[in-house]
Scaffold this motif. Structure first.
Motif, short mmCIF file in Angstrom:
data_model
loop_
_atom_site.label_atom_id
_atom_site.label_comp_id
_atom_site.label_asym_id
_atom_site.label_seq_id
_atom_site.Cartn_x
_atom_site.Cartn_y
_atom_site.Cartn_z
N SER A 92 -3.06 -0.94 12.11
CA SER A 92 -3.45 -1.25 13.48
C SER A 92 -4.51 -0.24 13.91
O SER A 92 -4.93 0.60 13.11
N CYS A 94 -5.37 2.56 16.97
CA CYS A 94 -4.81 3.17 18.17
C CYS A 94 -5.77 2.94 19.33
O CYS A 94 -6.98 3.04 19.20
N ALA A 129 -0.14 -6.39 15.46
CA ALA A 129 -0.79 -5.14 15.01
C ALA A 129 -2.31 -5.24 15.05
O ALA A 129 -2.99 -4.22 15.23
N GLN A 133 -3.87 -0.89 19.89
CA GLN A 133 -2.44 -0.86 20.21
C GLN A 133 -1.95 0.56 20.47
O GLN A 133 -2.58 1.55 20.10
N GLN A 135 1.72 2.44 19.53
CA GLN A 135 2.82 2.10 18.61
C GLN A 135 4.08 1.67 19.33
O GLN A 135 4.78 0.75 18.89
N GLU A 136 4.39 2.31 20.45
CA GLU A 136 5.60 1.95 21.18
C GLU A 136 5.55 0.49 21.63
O GLU A 136 6.51 -0.27 21.52
N THR A 139 5.87 -2.02 18.73
CA THR A 139 7.27 -2.15 18.31
C THR A 139 8.02 -3.12 19.22
O THR A 139 8.75 -4.02 18.77
N LEU A 159 9.14 1.06 13.30
CA LEU A 159 7.82 1.30 12.72
C LEU A 159 7.72 2.78 12.36
O LEU A 159 8.15 3.64 13.15
N ALA A 161 4.68 5.19 11.07
CA ALA A 161 3.23 5.09 10.84
C ALA A 161 2.52 6.43 10.98
O ALA A 161 2.95 7.31 11.74
N HIS A 163 -0.87 8.18 12.20
CA HIS A 163 -2.01 7.96 13.10
C HIS A 163 -3.17 8.86 12.66
O HIS A 163 -3.05 10.09 12.69
N THR A 178 4.90 8.86 12.86
CA THR A 178 5.56 8.55 14.13
C THR A 178 6.54 7.41 13.89
O THR A 178 6.17 6.38 13.31
N THR A 180 9.17 4.70 15.67
CA THR A 180 9.57 4.07 16.93
C THR A 180 10.54 2.93 16.61
O THR A 180 10.49 2.35 15.53
#
Ligand SMILES: Nc1nc2c(ncn2[C@@H]2O[C@H](COP(=O)(O)OP(=O)(O)OP(=O)(O)O)[C@@H](O)[C@H]2O)c(=O)[nH]1
Ligand SMILES: [Zn+2]
Length: 205
Positions: A92, A94, A129, A133, A135-136, A139, A159, A161, A163, A178, A180
């Protein structure tokens, strides 16, 4: 994203189509030329003449999930335990830096009256994704969509991942990931179901 339900008695096939918002790739390319030039990048250098166009097409591609049909079937066997798809690779962007974040999704559901084609658990990850995005939010969107489309007894999504904005620049916390999670139904409310999900998902292993 458009979801239109076509129902028959047994197989339910729901086309999931990406509504590409109007894209002006030529305009984006001009803007990329301006941005890179302003950053001091010499676009006359050999090999870089086509870079702004490539850059724009790459970003557009990374923001375009593939269309798919969500197929669900009656749960004829009455299967009433968890279905977990582990280690679904995803990528994805960020939304803060437009740098990639990549990792693994673990997506589970506890069936109700219907089950779905396993590949759809990976498809839904890509659906949400492939856009800028957080991440929170990603999810939660995956978990909410499965709850709303399938109406299972429970949903669990984790998830894990990396970053690039955290590891390659800024904090440069190399190797950090990270994690989540989003849970619905019995996976949220029933401690044993929740524990079983995390036990079987084996996140990170
Ligand atoms: N909560 C959350 N934060 C994210 C995500 N992706 C990136 N971030 C964070 O978003 C924050 C943006 O912080 P800012 O201070 O506005 O931006 P910045 O100056 O580039 O921050 P640094 O990365 O610390 O250099 C950073 O802490 C990123 O690590 C995400 O998916 N979820
Ligand atoms: Zn970022």
């Amino acid at each position: 994203m458009t979801v239109t339900s076509i129902t028959n008695a047994r197989v339910d096939r729901v086309p999931v189509r990406h509504n590409a918002t109007a894209r002006d790739l030529a305009g984006a390319e001009q803007a990329a030329v301006a941005m890179l030039t302003a950053l001091g990048v010499d676009l006359k250098r050999e090999g870089m003449a086509e870079t702004p166009g490539r850059m724009v097409r790459a970003l557009a591609e990374m923001c375009t999930p593939r269309d798919f049909d969500l197929t669900t079937f009656p749960n004829e066997a009455g299967y009433d335990q968890l279905v977990i798809e582990r280690r679904i690779r995803f990528q994805s962007l960020c939304e803060h830096h437009l740098l990639p974040f990549t990792g693994f999704a673990y997506v589970a559901y506890l069936p109700g009256t219907r089950i779905l084609g396993l590949s759809k658990l990976a498809r839904v990850v890509e659906l949400f994704a492939c856009q800028p995005q957080v991440q929170e939010q990603l999810t939660q969107q995956i978990a909410d969509w499965l709850r709303d489309q399938l109406k299972p007894k429970g949903v669990g999504v984790v998830l894990d991942a990396e970053h690039m904005c955290m590891t390659l620049r800024g904090a440069r916390a190399e190797g950090s990931t990270t994690v989540t999670s989003a849970l619905h139904g019995l996976l949220l409310d029933d401690l044993r179901a929740r524990e079983e999900f995390f036990l079987l998902a084996k996140v990170g292993i």
